[in-house]
Write a protein that holds these residues in place. Sequence first.
Motif, short mmCIF file in Angstrom:
data_model
loop_
_atom_site.label_atom_id
_atom_site.label_comp_id
_atom_site.label_asym_id
_atom_site.label_seq_id
_atom_site.Cartn_x
_atom_site.Cartn_y
_atom_site.Cartn_z
N ALA A 40 0.82 -1.21 0.00
CA ALA A 40 0.00 0.00 0.00
C ALA A 40 0.86 1.26 0.00
O ALA A 40 0.57 2.23 -0.72
N GLU A 41 1.93 1.27 0.81
CA GLU A 41 2.79 2.46 0.85
C GLU A 41 3.61 2.62 -0.43
O GLU A 41 3.82 3.74 -0.90
N LEU A 42 4.05 1.51 -0.99
CA LEU A 42 4.75 1.60 -2.28
C LEU A 42 3.81 2.16 -3.34
O LEU A 42 4.20 3.03 -4.14
N ALA A 43 2.57 1.68 -3.35
CA ALA A 43 1.60 2.18 -4.32
C ALA A 43 1.35 3.67 -4.14
O ALA A 43 1.25 4.42 -5.12
N ARG A 44 1.24 4.10 -2.89
CA ARG A 44 0.99 5.52 -2.62
C ARG A 44 2.13 6.39 -3.16
O ARG A 44 1.89 7.43 -3.80
N LEU A 45 3.36 6.00 -2.91
CA LEU A 45 4.49 6.81 -3.38
C LEU A 45 4.64 6.74 -4.90
O LEU A 45 4.94 7.76 -5.54
N LEU A 46 4.44 5.57 -5.48
CA LEU A 46 4.59 5.46 -6.93
C LEU A 46 3.54 6.27 -7.67
O LEU A 46 3.78 6.71 -8.80
N ALA A 47 2.40 6.49 -7.02
CA ALA A 47 1.32 7.24 -7.68
C ALA A 47 1.47 8.75 -7.52
O ALA A 47 0.74 9.51 -8.16
N ASP A 48 2.40 9.21 -6.70
CA ASP A 48 2.48 10.64 -6.38
C ASP A 48 3.90 11.15 -6.60
O ASP A 48 4.75 11.08 -5.72
N GLU A 49 4.14 11.68 -7.78
CA GLU A 49 5.49 12.15 -8.12
C GLU A 49 5.93 13.31 -7.23
O GLU A 49 7.10 13.41 -6.86
N THR A 50 5.00 14.19 -6.89
CA THR A 50 5.34 15.33 -6.03
C THR A 50 5.79 14.87 -4.66
O THR A 50 6.78 15.36 -4.10
N LEU A 51 5.07 13.90 -4.08
CA LEU A 51 5.44 13.37 -2.77
C LEU A 51 6.79 12.67 -2.84
O LEU A 51 7.63 12.84 -1.94
#
Length: 286
Positions: A230-241
């Motif tokens: 879930a955390e990998l997915a969150r970061l991979l989806a958000d280039e700004t983050l």
Amino acid sequence: MLLGRLVGLPVFATFQGGDLQLTALERRLRPVAVRAAAGLVIGPALEAERVQRRYGVPSRKVGSIPNPLDVSAWTPGAREQARAELGLSSGARVVAWHGRVEIHRKGLDVLVDAWRGLAALRPHDNLRLLLVGTGTDASALRRLVEPVRSVTWIDEYLLDRGRIRRLLSAADVYVFPSRVEGLPVAPLEAMALGLPIVAADLPGTRQILGGVEAAGGVIVPQEDPDALAAELARLLADETLRAKLGRRARERVETSFSPEAVGHRLRDFFVRNGMRVPPLYSTAPV
């Protein structure tokens, strides 16, 4: 210790962890030597606390000070060049790991399970898992990853830090799923490259990140592939983050783990415990 007493100089020691004592003489001498030292430098904070309790050493004589990382040698490389070397497309979302291949200790079974879950969460994304390193469990890992899509594995013992730096420069995110570590170096190397990290909850990773995203990464529960995915997915989806955490990761290493930062902490620790050291000289031009 005896020589230091004879010449009137404080003697400092490092303690590398573990409590195994092989001989009766060592069992007798170690407590005496530990207590007689002017100070003990111990990297992992949890180990520093254990030694303090085990040997009854005053807290002022125990410094939890890490080994430094040469941040000048760990600067981000050319991302597109690194991807070309690996045969990865510029549009891929790449998660990297590097180290010794020891499946249980390094949590690589958890990582493979998380990667399967991530692929299920994002079936249409161009995802790549980059593994760098080999070890005693290489054959077992090969069996684990064979049925998993989108894994690139550099199955080699790599001693060339420059090559490791170039390979990791292909990544968007770094993952660290270990079950057992002291104060690990691998995530520091990745952070110095400006990579945000997703790490399992260990004393060492909490010490590196301070437990907050402000230090450049995210901590997830140990042995929890769903949380890791879930955390990998969150970061991979958000280039700004990813970019924000990557900048914080580099800053964290520079301010807390560089030779300059560690040197200042060592100097302060030595002075507090009786060592006379010359003043720090300014490098500013006259």
